[in-house]
Write an enzyme that holds these catalytic residues in place. Structure first.
Site, PDB file in Angstrom:
ATOM      1  N   TYR A 196       0.842  -1.204   0.000  1.00 21.75           N
ATOM      2  CA  TYR A 196       0.000   0.000   0.000  1.00 21.75           C
ATOM      3  C   TYR A 196       0.873   1.249   0.000  1.00 21.75           C
ATOM      4  O   TYR A 196       0.627   2.197  -0.767  1.00 21.75           O
ATOM      5  CB  TYR A 196      -0.920  -0.022   1.221  1.00 21.75           C
ATOM      6  CG  TYR A 196      -1.769   1.209   1.388  1.00 21.75           C
ATOM      7  CD1 TYR A 196      -2.880   1.433   0.585  1.00 21.75           C
ATOM      8  CD2 TYR A 196      -1.452   2.165   2.362  1.00 21.75           C
ATOM      9  CE1 TYR A 196      -3.655   2.577   0.736  1.00 21.75           C
ATOM     10  CE2 TYR A 196      -2.224   3.300   2.523  1.00 21.75           C
ATOM     11  CZ  TYR A 196      -3.327   3.501   1.704  1.00 21.75           C
ATOM     12  OH  TYR A 196      -4.087   4.640   1.852  1.00 21.75           O
ATOM     13  N   GLU A 241     -11.811   6.344   5.576  1.00 23.96           N
ATOM     14  CA  GLU A 241     -11.149   7.150   6.604  1.00 23.96           C
ATOM     15  C   GLU A 241     -12.118   7.435   7.752  1.00 23.96           C
ATOM     16  O   GLU A 241     -11.723   7.479   8.919  1.00 23.96           O
ATOM     17  CB  GLU A 241     -10.617   8.458   6.015  1.00 23.96           C
ATOM     18  CG  GLU A 241      -9.407   8.314   5.114  1.00 23.96           C
ATOM     19  CD  GLU A 241      -8.147   7.881   5.855  1.00 23.96           C
ATOM     20  OE1 GLU A 241      -8.137   7.865   7.099  1.00 23.96           O
ATOM     21  OE2 GLU A 241      -7.170   7.525   5.178  1.00 23.96           O
ATOM     22  N   TRP A 276      -5.412   2.407  10.298  1.00 27.58           N
ATOM     23  CA  TRP A 276      -5.698   2.226   8.870  1.00 27.58           C
ATOM     24  C   TRP A 276      -5.444   0.789   8.443  1.00 27.58           C
ATOM     25  O   TRP A 276      -6.130   0.252   7.578  1.00 27.58           O
ATOM     26  CB  TRP A 276      -4.872   3.190   8.016  1.00 27.58           C
ATOM     27  CG  TRP A 276      -5.035   2.887   6.556  1.00 27.58           C
ATOM     28  CD1 TRP A 276      -4.092   2.429   5.689  1.00 27.58           C
ATOM     29  CD2 TRP A 276      -6.249   2.986   5.779  1.00 27.58           C
ATOM     30  NE1 TRP A 276      -4.639   2.233   4.443  1.00 27.58           N
ATOM     31  CE2 TRP A 276      -5.949   2.570   4.473  1.00 27.58           C
ATOM     32  CE3 TRP A 276      -7.544   3.384   6.091  1.00 27.58           C
ATOM     33  CZ2 TRP A 276      -6.914   2.536   3.462  1.00 27.58           C
ATOM     34  CZ3 TRP A 276      -8.496   3.348   5.082  1.00 27.58           C
ATOM     35  CH2 TRP A 276      -8.181   2.931   3.787  1.00 27.58           C
TER      36      TRP A 276
END
Length: 211
Positions: free
Chosen positions: A29, A51, A59
């Site tokens: 990522y 988010e 995350w």
């Protein structure tokens, strides 16, 4: 991690931002998504919704559930989500593959309607968000660990957050919005010395801003 620079050597020995922790999915990522400019409305909507779901969590937790979220939320198709009903809310609350938080689920459905309104007004969701891209005078000379730690939000993310809330969005506080900006390439917050920093900067320089 080097406590001064915030850099961490990957399995290949190359320095990167520390936060991926050399976890394979998080490293991928970091290298291939985070900070690279995005104009696709669906991806932008997905990210700002995720988010919101991340609020109070990491995350990485959301990233590892992202495919489940995509399946549950119709691939983050804005119009399909805007048409979700109370039955869909109950369906989602029963889905163990996502974060089962009623307020965040309801918020995502509401935000889809707001996103459609903004896209119709601006031509696209991308055009609306990218008009807030910070200018050089709103960015630090050097992006280092001290800067990132001292600035979980910025004046620009505060402005965007206020505008979104005025338009009826929820779960879009300044810190959430800034994390969205970092991920979608509105800013390049790869640390100085990270192998991806120059790559992302080159992509941003070649990037055609939506109008």
């Amino acid at each position: 991690m080097d406590e001064k620079t915030g850099l961490l050597a990957g399995p290949d020995g190359i320095a990167r931002c520390f936060w991926h922790g050399n976890l394979p999915d998080y490293l991928h990522y970091h290298d291939h998504e985070w900070g690279r400019p995005v104009t696709d409305d669906r991806r932008l909507f997905e990210k700002i919704c995720l988010e919101g779901f991340q609020s109070g969590l990491s995350w990485l937790t959301i990233l590892r559930k992202r495919e489940n979220f995509r399946e549950a939320f119709a691939g983050f198709d804005i119009d399909k989500i805007a048409a979700f009903t109370d039955e869909d809310v109950e369906r989602l609350l029963g889905n163990a593959g996502i974060i089962r938080h009623r307020s965040k689920i309801v918020s995502t459905i509401n935000n889809a309607t707001r996103a459609r309104e903004m896209a119709d007004e601006a031509g696209s969701l991308a055009a609306w968000f990218w008009k807030f891209e910070p200018g050089p005078d709103e960015r630090p000379g050097i992006v280092d660990l001290a800067h990132l730690r001292a600035n979980p939000s910025t004046a620009v993310s505060v402005r965007i957050s206020k505008e979104l809330k005025k338009r009826g969005w929820s779960f879009v506080g300044p810190t959430t919005v800034y994390a969205f900006m970092q991920a979608m390439g509105l800013v390049n917050d790869h640390l100085e010395g990270c192998v991806c920093r120059e790559q992302v900067e080159a992509e941003r320089n070649a990037f055609k801003r939506p109008k």
